[in-house]
Design a protein around this motif. Structure first.
Motif, PDB file in Angstrom:
ATOM      1  N   TRP A 228      27.805  30.624 -22.713  1.00 34.84           N
ATOM      2  CA  TRP A 228      27.726  29.185 -22.441  1.00 34.84           C
ATOM      3  C   TRP A 228      28.681  28.396 -23.321  1.00 34.84           C
ATOM      4  CZ3 TRP A 228      21.705  29.649 -22.698  1.00 34.84           C
ATOM      5  CH2 TRP A 228      21.250  30.239 -21.508  1.00 34.84           C
ATOM      6  N   VAL A 229      28.864  28.849 -24.555  1.00 37.56           N
ATOM      7  CA  VAL A 229      29.813  28.185 -25.445  1.00 37.56           C
ATOM      8  C   VAL A 229      31.232  28.395 -24.939  1.00 37.56           C
ATOM      9  CG1 VAL A 229      30.773  28.152 -27.779  1.00 37.56           C
ATOM     10  CG2 VAL A 229      28.294  28.306 -27.457  1.00 37.56           C
ATOM     11  N   GLN A 230      31.553  29.620 -24.527  1.00 43.41           N
ATOM     12  CA  GLN A 230      32.900  29.931 -24.044  1.00 43.41           C
ATOM     13  C   GLN A 230      33.233  29.154 -22.771  1.00 43.41           C
ATOM     14  OE1 GLN A 230      32.890  34.204 -23.600  1.00 43.41           O
ATOM     15  NE2 GLN A 230      33.319  34.584 -25.770  1.00 43.41           N
ATOM     16  N   LEU A 231      32.251  28.936 -21.905  1.00 41.70           N
ATOM     17  CA  LEU A 231      32.471  28.204 -20.658  1.00 41.70           C
ATOM     18  C   LEU A 231      32.468  26.693 -20.863  1.00 41.70           C
ATOM     19  CD1 LEU A 231      30.257  30.275 -18.174  1.00 41.70           C
ATOM     20  CD2 LEU A 231      32.745  30.271 -18.345  1.00 41.70           C
ATOM     21  N   GLY A 232      32.153  26.248 -22.079  1.00 43.28           N
ATOM     22  CA  GLY A 232      32.166  24.824 -22.369  1.00 43.28           C
ATOM     23  C   GLY A 232      30.919  24.087 -21.916  1.00 43.28           C
ATOM     24  N   ARG A 233      29.867  24.822 -21.615  1.00 39.29           N
ATOM     25  CA  ARG A 233      28.625  24.155 -21.189  1.00 39.29           C
ATOM     26  C   ARG A 233      27.919  23.522 -22.376  1.00 39.29           C
ATOM     27  NH1 ARG A 233      28.280  25.059 -16.038  1.00 39.29           N
ATOM     28  NH2 ARG A 233      28.916  27.039 -15.089  1.00 39.29           N
ATOM     29  N   ILE A 234      28.059  24.136 -23.540  1.00 39.17           N
ATOM     30  CA  ILE A 234      27.470  23.576 -24.761  1.00 39.17           C
ATOM     31  C   ILE A 234      28.457  23.749 -25.905  1.00 39.17           C
ATOM     32  CG2 ILE A 234      25.052  23.980 -24.104  1.00 39.17           C
ATOM     33  CD1 ILE A 234      25.104  26.498 -25.873  1.00 39.17           C
ATOM     34  N   PRO A 235      28.462  22.821 -26.871  1.00 40.65           N
ATOM     35  CA  PRO A 235      29.211  23.061 -28.106  1.00 40.65           C
ATOM     36  C   PRO A 235      28.480  24.139 -28.911  1.00 40.65           C
ATOM     37  CG  PRO A 235      28.738  20.711 -27.771  1.00 40.65           C
ATOM     38  CD  PRO A 235      27.876  21.475 -26.806  1.00 40.65           C
ATOM     39  N   PRO A 236      29.076  24.639 -29.977  1.00 38.69           N
ATOM     40  CA  PRO A 236      28.373  25.623 -30.820  1.00 38.69           C
ATOM     41  C   PRO A 236      26.996  25.103 -31.208  1.00 38.69           C
ATOM     42  CG  PRO A 236      30.663  25.457 -31.495  1.00 38.69           C
ATOM     43  CD  PRO A 236      30.462  24.398 -30.450  1.00 38.69           C
ATOM     44  N   PRO A 237      25.946  25.884 -30.953  1.00 38.74           N
ATOM     45  CA  PRO A 237      24.570  25.399 -31.180  1.00 38.74           C
ATOM     46  C   PRO A 237      24.286  24.965 -32.613  1.00 38.74           C
ATOM     47  CG  PRO A 237      24.560  27.423 -29.894  1.00 38.74           C
ATOM     48  CD  PRO A 237      25.954  27.229 -30.386  1.00 38.74           C
ATOM     49  N   LEU A 264      22.847  18.025 -15.244  1.00 36.63           N
ATOM     50  CA  LEU A 264      22.049  18.807 -14.297  1.00 36.63           C
ATOM     51  C   LEU A 264      22.831  20.024 -13.802  1.00 36.63           C
ATOM     52  CD1 LEU A 264      20.485  15.870 -12.253  1.00 36.63           C
ATOM     53  CD2 LEU A 264      19.305  17.346 -13.890  1.00 36.63           C
ATOM     54  N   ASP A 265      24.122  19.862 -13.627  1.00 34.86           N
ATOM     55  CA  ASP A 265      24.955  20.985 -13.178  1.00 34.86           C
ATOM     56  C   ASP A 265      24.949  22.105 -14.214  1.00 34.86           C
ATOM     57  OD1 ASP A 265      26.832  22.138 -11.273  1.00 34.86           O
ATOM     58  OD2 ASP A 265      28.369  21.811 -12.791  1.00 34.86           O
ATOM     59  N   ASP A 266      25.106  21.746 -15.491  1.00 41.90           N
ATOM     60  CA  ASP A 266      25.062  22.752 -16.556  1.00 41.90           C
ATOM     61  C   ASP A 266      23.672  23.364 -16.680  1.00 41.90           C
ATOM     62  OD1 ASP A 266      27.720  22.476 -17.229  1.00 41.90           O
ATOM     63  OD2 ASP A 266      27.355  20.953 -18.757  1.00 41.90           O
ATOM     64  N   ARG A 267      22.645  22.565 -16.526  1.00 42.89           N
ATOM     65  CA  ARG A 267      21.272  23.074 -16.646  1.00 42.89           C
ATOM     66  C   ARG A 267      20.987  24.108 -15.560  1.00 42.89           C
ATOM     67  NH1 ARG A 267      16.716  18.634 -16.654  1.00 42.89           N
ATOM     68  NH2 ARG A 267      17.533  18.309 -18.760  1.00 42.89           N
ATOM     69  N   VAL A 268      21.384  23.803 -14.321  1.00 47.38           N
ATOM     70  CA  VAL A 268      21.149  24.741 -13.216  1.00 47.38           C
ATOM     71  C   VAL A 268      21.917  26.034 -13.443  1.00 47.38           C
ATOM     72  CG1 VAL A 268      21.519  25.132 -10.755  1.00 47.38           C
ATOM     73  CG2 VAL A 268      20.602  22.945 -11.523  1.00 47.38           C
ATOM     74  N   ALA A 269      23.179  25.932 -13.872  1.00 50.90           N
ATOM     75  CA  ALA A 269      23.993  27.132 -14.100  1.00 50.90           C
ATOM     76  C   ALA A 269      23.410  27.996 -15.221  1.00 50.90           C
ATOM     77  CB  ALA A 269      25.426  26.722 -14.433  1.00 50.90           C
ATOM     78  N   MET A 270      22.942  27.374 -16.287  1.00 52.25           N
ATOM     79  CA  MET A 270      22.380  28.124 -17.420  1.00 52.25           C
ATOM     80  C   MET A 270      21.050  28.764 -17.052  1.00 52.25           C
ATOM     81  SD  MET A 270      23.443  25.359 -20.364  1.00 52.25           S
ATOM     82  CE  MET A 270      22.570  26.121 -21.729  1.00 52.25           C
ATOM     83  N   LEU A 271      20.228  28.055 -16.293  1.00 44.11           N
ATOM     84  CA  LEU A 271      18.974  28.649 -15.817  1.00 44.11           C
ATOM     85  C   LEU A 271      19.251  29.842 -14.902  1.00 44.11           C
ATOM     86  CD1 LEU A 271      16.868  25.437 -15.047  1.00 44.11           C
ATOM     87  CD2 LEU A 271      16.339  27.176 -16.771  1.00 44.11           C
ATOM     88  N   ASN A 272      20.292  29.737 -14.098  1.00 38.64           N
ATOM     89  CA  ASN A 272      20.646  30.844 -13.201  1.00 38.64           C
ATOM     90  C   ASN A 272      21.107  32.067 -13.993  1.00 38.64           C
ATOM     91  OD1 ASN A 272      21.007  31.849 -10.476  1.00 38.64           O
ATOM     92  ND2 ASN A 272      23.204  31.692 -10.828  1.00 38.64           N
ATOM     93  N   ASP A 273      21.878  31.849 -15.059  1.00 41.31           N
ATOM     94  CA  ASP A 273      22.295  32.963 -15.923  1.00 41.31           C
ATOM     95  C   ASP A 273      21.080  33.619 -16.575  1.00 41.31           C
ATOM     96  OD1 ASP A 273      24.942  32.514 -15.343  1.00 41.31           O
ATOM     97  OD2 ASP A 273      25.325  31.301 -17.133  1.00 41.31           O
ATOM     98  N   MET A 274      20.136  32.803 -17.027  1.00 44.29           N
ATOM     99  CA  MET A 274      18.939  33.340 -17.667  1.00 44.29           C
ATOM    100  C   MET A 274      18.093  34.107 -16.657  1.00 44.29           C
ATOM    101  SD  MET A 274      16.221  31.344 -20.082  1.00 44.29           S
ATOM    102  CE  MET A 274      15.632  30.284 -18.781  1.00 44.29           C
TER     103      MET A 274
END
Length: 295
Positions: A228-237, A264-274
């Motif tokens: 998620w960090v590499q894809l730019g969805r979140i900065p370093p936690p 919402l777009d990032d949230r859906v993508a991250m939930l899908n990865d999980m």
């Protein structure tokens, strides 16, 4: 001599009958992949499988079918495997529900944004275009005063067009909504406070947090966050910006004018990865179940 031959043949027949079972029993646990072996330890069936192996080596195939202890332990293992599989499906179902809710809100905001942009375009065309045409028309065959009025209208048309275009840039990102504290399944991944019904069953949580066999020591949870960090969805936690972004994505803080299409777009993508990471545990459970069927 005939008695000796008969006994020898009997021993050979029994040996042939029991050899496949013994070889299978000896190789059963070792035949599991490293990941399946890890899962068997996480859910507490590795010891049971080894006990079944020892039991199978001490009995012939016909005796195993009537051995109460063997059947009881095998049933225990089957129940544990089934329970763990259902636990993974419950987690996946909860993630699916949250993905659906976020997607519905995202689609609503996108449709409202598209409608606003469309109205903006129409307004820009009619107001700016109309003023420009009137201004140009006044300048045809008119005196200095009329020409000045036409120039003023053209300037006004340009100002209106610029203002509407600037507002369109703001509309392009969609509206911003507010929401209260409502933790989702991402909150557990980032170890944030969460509701009891959003927690993971122990076997699933262990599966996500233990180092991947044959890897570099990273867990599946570590890999998700790194991706998620590499894809730019979140900065370093660990950064301040990352902690704020993570809290918003997980719904762990009040989201005052922070619920946007991008969030919402990032949230859906991250939930899908999980969801994919949790669902992959079913593959290991199936491998163990197939191995058990050979006993």
């Amino acid at each position: 001599m005939n008695v000796w031959l008969r006994n020898a043949l009997l021993v050979m027949i029994l040996g042939v009958a029991m050899t496949p079972r013994r070889c299978l029993a000896e190789d059963l646990y070792n035949s599991l992949s490293p990941t399946a072996e890890e899962v068997s330890k996480d859910i507490g069936v590795s010891k049971h499988i080894k006990d079944l192996e020892l039991r199978a080596k001490s009995l012939n195939p016909d005796a195993i079918k009537l051995d109460v202890q063997f059947l009881f332990v095998k049933q225990q293992v089957t129940e544990i495997l089934l329970t763990t599989f259902l636990e993974t499906r419950v987690v996946v179902s909860d993630i699916d529900d949250q993905m659906a809710r976020s997607s519905e809100l995202k689609n609503l905001l996108e449709s409202r944004r598209d409608r606003a942009v469309q109205l903006n375009t129409i307004t820009n065309f009619t107001s700016g275009g109309a003023l420009a045409m009137i201004g140009s028309g006044l300048q045809i065959g008119g005196g200095a005063a009329i020409n000045n009025a036409g120039n003023v209208l053209e300037i006004a048309a340009g100002a209106v067009a610029t203002g509407i275009s600037s507002y369109a840039l703001k509309q392009a990102s969609g509206e911003k909504r507010s929401a209260g504290v409502n933790p989702n399944m991402l909150s557990r991944i980032f170890k944030l406070p969460t509701a009891k019904d959003k927690d993971f069953p122990t076997p699933v949580w262990n599966f996500l947090n233990e180092p991947i066999p044959g890897g570099n020591g990273e867990s599946r949870r570590d890999q998700l966050i790194e991706r998620w960090v590499q894809l730019g969805r979140i900065p370093p936690p660990n950064s301040k910006a990352g902690q704020r972004r993570v809290a918003l994505l997980a719904g762990a803080v009040a989201q005052t004018h922070a619920v946007t299409i991008d969030l919402l777009d990032d949230r859906v993508a991250m939930l899908n990865d999980m969801r994919a990471a949790v669902g992959s545990m079913s593959r290991e459970l199936l491998e163990i179940m197939k191995a058990m069927r050979k006993l």
